[in-house]
Design a protein around this motif. Structure first.
Motif: not given
Ligand code: ZN
Ligand code: KG4
Length: 348
Positions: A125, A129, A149, A316
């Motif tokens: 993840h 980003h 985040s 997200d």
């Molecule tokens: Zn995220």
């Protein structure tokens, strides 16, 4: 539930493989289909149910992923106008995140890969980003990257895909977590970032002189829990009648100014230390206009370039996962379907 699905298109210079990616690391269910560098569909269902609890409830999140994912898959395929057999590879976020949420997206992508006999890619993840500011291009330029985040605050030296060196990270709360916790103190709901930003526009950032923790620590780490505690103590000095909407706006503006100051100064310093010429910012907090503006000014002042992703690629989404997967696929990489999810997956 909020749907956000406008397509982003660009030139198609990556070898035009079609990738379907699923992102379910936290409370957003997202499906995207990317062909080369052209985003054919990007569906996001944000779970608003968590607002009542002031934070994400893992079991509620995973049950909702099960409800939303099949519908978003069908919708993404309809918008892209393609059949499952047209997909060249399936990708999913494999960590970091909530175990019970990660499992849903990864299991669906693995099942689709096995059923169609196509490759599966497990994507970090954070890498999603980190690479998102380059979405639509086929080259990752060396840069110093700030990922901000709800779960992470990381400064990374990026030399290319999979060539990452962690420069610094938060030693306690993530920047987004600080926004969310301070919003909770100010009774502004969840997630806190967008509402604090909105209220901050009407507030006086000089009203409260909140601490800039670790600003001069000599390393590239961050700390935000002292700032949150400072807000709590200062707020307790006001009686209920004195907590006017203007006072809350002033709290928001002063808090946001402190976070932005630290993020920008430490990022610019890290970029100078690495002799970087390019700075990138990504993650949900990088939607924040005050952060973008200050980062743009301070990087420009010292001759650094700044690259940001459009806001819909900062929070997200599965498009960033598909993009990371496309770069890895192009480099000849894919994952085993037996690869487990990892809630604590590190970037390096
Ligand atoms: Zn995220
Ligand atoms: O990247 P993201 O969508 O999910 C994680 O990977 O955590 O980031 C979510 C975080 C939340 O903490 C939210 O409050 C914050 O990003 N956020 C913002 C803004 N929009 C979202 N923080 C500050 N200003 C914003 N405009």
């Amino acid at each position: 539930m909020v749907l956000n699905n406008s397509p982003i298109t660009s030139h198609n210079s990556l070898s035009a493989k079609t990738i379907l990616a699923i992102e379910t690391s936290c409370d957003e269910t997202a499906v995207a289909i990317l062909r080369g560098t052209e985003l054919l569909a990007s569906e996001v269902a944000s779970q608003t149910q968590h607002q009542a609890y002031g934070g994400v409830v893992p079991e509620v999140a995973s049950r909702n992923h099960l409800v939303h994912a099949p519908r978003l898959l069908a919708e993404a395929r309809r918008k892209a106008g393609i059949a499952l057999t047209d997909i060249d590879a399936f990708a999913a976020t494999s960590g970091p995140g909530l175990a019970s949420s990660l499992m849903i997206g990864a299991s669906i992508a693995k099942g689709l890969a096995m059923g169609t006999g196509k490759p599966y890619l497990a994507i970090n993840h954070l890498e999603g980003h980190l690479l998102s500011p380059f979405f639509g291009s086929d080259e990752i330029e060396p840069n110093v990257s700030l990922i901000v985040s709800g779960g992470h605050t990381l400064l990374v030296e990026v030399r290319g895909v999979n060539e990452y060196r962690i420069l610094g990270r938060t030693v306690d709360d993530a920047a987004g977590e600080a926004f969310d916790k301070v919003a909770k103190l100010l009774e502004l709901g969840y997630p806190g970032g967008p509402e604090i930003e909105r209220r901050a526009r009407e507030g006086n950032a000089a009203c409260f002189d909140f601490p800039r923790s670790m600003l001069d620590s000599g390393d590239h780490n961050f700390s935000f829990s002292g700032l949150k505690t400072a807000v709590r103590y200062r707020l307790a000095e006001f009686s209920a009648e004195k907590k006017t909407p203007q006072l809350i706006n002033d709290f928001c503006a002063s808090f946001q100014r402190a976070v932005v100051d630290v993020l920008v100064k430490k990022t610019v310093r890290a970029a100078k230390d690495c002799r970087a010429t390019l700075v990138t910012i990504s993650g949900g907090v990088s939607c924040n206009e005050a952060l973008r503006k200050e980062m743009a000014e301070k990087t420009r002042a010292v001759g650094l370039r700044l690259l940001t992703a459009p806001p819909r690629l900062c929070t997200d989404n599965a498009a960033m996962i598909a993009f990371a997967a496309s770069l890895r696929l192009r480099a000849g990489q894919c994952s085993q379907v037996v690869e487990e999810i990892d809630p604590n997956l590190a970037l390096v």
